[in-house]
Motif scaffolding. Structure first.
Motif, short mmCIF file in Angstrom:
data_model
loop_
_atom_site.label_atom_id
_atom_site.label_comp_id
_atom_site.label_asym_id
_atom_site.label_seq_id
_atom_site.Cartn_x
_atom_site.Cartn_y
_atom_site.Cartn_z
N ASP A 300 0.83 -1.19 0.00
CA ASP A 300 0.00 0.00 0.00
C ASP A 300 0.87 1.25 0.00
N TYR A 301 0.29 2.37 -0.42
CA TYR A 301 0.98 3.66 -0.32
C TYR A 301 0.88 4.14 1.13
N LEU A 302 2.04 4.44 1.73
CA LEU A 302 2.07 4.70 3.16
C LEU A 302 2.68 6.04 3.53
N HIS A 303 2.11 6.63 4.57
CA HIS A 303 2.73 7.73 5.29
C HIS A 303 3.12 7.17 6.66
N VAL A 304 4.40 7.25 6.98
CA VAL A 304 4.92 6.64 8.21
C VAL A 304 5.30 7.73 9.21
N THR A 305 4.83 7.57 10.43
CA THR A 305 5.24 8.44 11.54
C THR A 305 6.06 7.61 12.51
N LEU A 306 7.32 7.97 12.69
CA LEU A 306 8.20 7.26 13.61
C LEU A 306 8.20 7.94 14.96
N THR A 307 8.11 7.13 16.02
CA THR A 307 8.05 7.67 17.38
C THR A 307 9.35 7.43 18.15
N ASP A 308 10.42 7.03 17.43
CA ASP A 308 11.70 6.75 18.09
C ASP A 308 12.33 8.02 18.66
N GLU A 309 13.15 7.83 19.71
CA GLU A 309 13.98 8.91 20.22
C GLU A 309 15.34 8.84 19.53
N GLY A 310 15.94 9.99 19.31
CA GLY A 310 17.30 10.01 18.79
C GLY A 310 17.37 9.73 17.30
N GLU A 311 18.62 9.68 16.82
CA GLU A 311 18.87 9.50 15.40
C GLU A 311 18.70 8.03 15.00
#
Length: 392
Positions: A300-311
């Motif tokens: 699927d075509y996705l928009h991803v939001t990452l919730t990680d801390e740091g690089e």
């Protein structure tokens, strides 16, 4: 009479540098299958056939293929108007020649608004095709100095129609624009403004009451299937999702049945796309875990939001190893508590140690607690830098 109402095909659309022509080919041939099964008396396309005024060759070929199948193989007439994305002249080229095959195109707004008349067992149905035109064009062609916005332009157009029509007949209007009633409309980021003056009193909008005397008004422009404050005035919506603001919309075409006295029944017919457009959210390692993505449609075509801390090291490459059609990526930013002031003047920064300053900075940017493990790492780094400075 059975009318299949659709709009906003936007053939040739590109989203985040990704061409959607293959997806459009898939869904348009699903539409052809629906026409085969439902056997409508007419297909109505309410504007924005192409995504831009000069469409790519692939888009022109796709439209030619679809219309050929509908008109020549299925023998279903097609009524089509230009939307604000279309070039009126390019879309309307050859329209006089094509009428014999059942293709009626209104590209450029004309002063003479003659209906396309189709008949069923109850008699004639008059279709008035009104393509998109800026108010200045309508004012000039109709010679109406009172046309100052889209609303007054539409009233001027309807005045012309009502001078010649039979109000007791079944009259259908096909047009393209922002039509608003009392109910709230659902907008999308992929919908282009119709006016540079939209912030000045809603110059884009047309009052839904303008259409109260029509049996049905088939609208294009808004991408979410919805009524415009009245059941008889409806947006069919786009066939595909064209922005991530549309992820919760259920795309469809509208099947309209006109009875003998102008009574109508509406049914939304959902078309399954080749790929959906979705949003996903989480830490990178979670999203890459087979336990998370197994059983879902990973292409699927996705928009991803990452919730990680740091690089993170090459997060897009890692995501695309599992989800090949990631179109956009963002990092979640924690909001600061309301009213909290973190300026240097307010924090008495001169009295704080380097470690305290860094802890405040981290918490302010991320909204997270600076725990003991992080404190030990940063304290060690600061001590090493201070020792190096003293040795110089």
């Amino acid at each position: 009479m059975k009318i299949l109402h659709t709009a906003d095909w936007h053939i040739g659309k590109i989203v985040n540098q990704t061409h959607l022509t293959e997806d459009q080919n898939f869904v348009l041939h699903s539409l052809i299958e629906l026409i085969q099964s439902e056997k409508p008396d007419v297909l109505v396309i309410a504007g924005d056939i192409y995504d831009r005024a000069i469409p790519p060759v692939e888009a022109v070929d796709l439209l030619d293929d679809v219309l050929s199948k509908v008109l020549l193989e299925l023998k279903v007439p097609v009524l089509m108007i230009a939307g604000n994305h279309d070039s009126p002249d390019r879309l309307g080229f050859g329209s006089q020649l094509l009428k014999a095959k059942g293709l009626h195109i209104e590209g450029r707004f004309q002063k003479e608004l003659q209906p396309v008349v189709l008949t069923d067992e109850y008699g004639p149905v008059n279709f008035y095709l009104v393509p998109y035109a800026p108010p200045a064009i309508v004012r000039d062609i109709l010679g109406r100095d009172d046309v100052v916005n889209h609303d007054t332009a539409m009233q001027a157009v309807i005045d012309v129609i009502e001078k010649q029509w039979d109000p007791k007949a079944r009259n259908v209007l096909v047009t393209h624009g922002f039509v608003r009633g009392m109910a709230d409309l659902e907008y999308s980021q992929s919908e282009k403004s119709l006016s540079t003056l939209e912030s000045l009193g809603g110059a884009d909008y047309v009052d839904v009451n303008r259409f109260r005397r029509f049996t049905y008004t088939a609208l294009g422009h808004l991408h979410g299937p919805q009524t415009a404050g009245c059941e008889r005035v409806r947006y069919a919506g786009s066939l595909l999702k064209y922005s991530f603001s549309e992820t919760n919309q259920h795309k469809s075409v509208t099947l309209v049945e006109l009875g003998a006295t102008g009574d109508i029944t509406l049914e939304c017919k959902v078309l399954t796309p080749r790929r959906d457009m979705r949003k996903i959210k989480g830490q990178l390692h979670q999203l890459l875990d087979p336990a998370v993505y197994t059983g879902t449609t990973v292409d699927d075509y996705l928009h991803v939001t990452l919730t990680d801390e740091g690089e993170l090291m090459e997060p897009m490459s890692k995501l695309k190893s599992v989800y090949p059609n990631v179109l956009s990526l963002e990092y979640e930013i924690k909001e600061r508590c309301a009213g909290e002031d973190k300026t240097s003047a307010g924090a008495e920064y001169k009295q704080q140690s380097k470690l305290e300053l860094f802890k405040d900075f981290y918490s302010d940017i991320t909204g997270l607690t600076f725990d003991e493990c992080k404190t030990a790492i940063v304290a060690e780094a600061i001590a090493a830098v201070d020792a190096e400075d003293r040795g110089r």
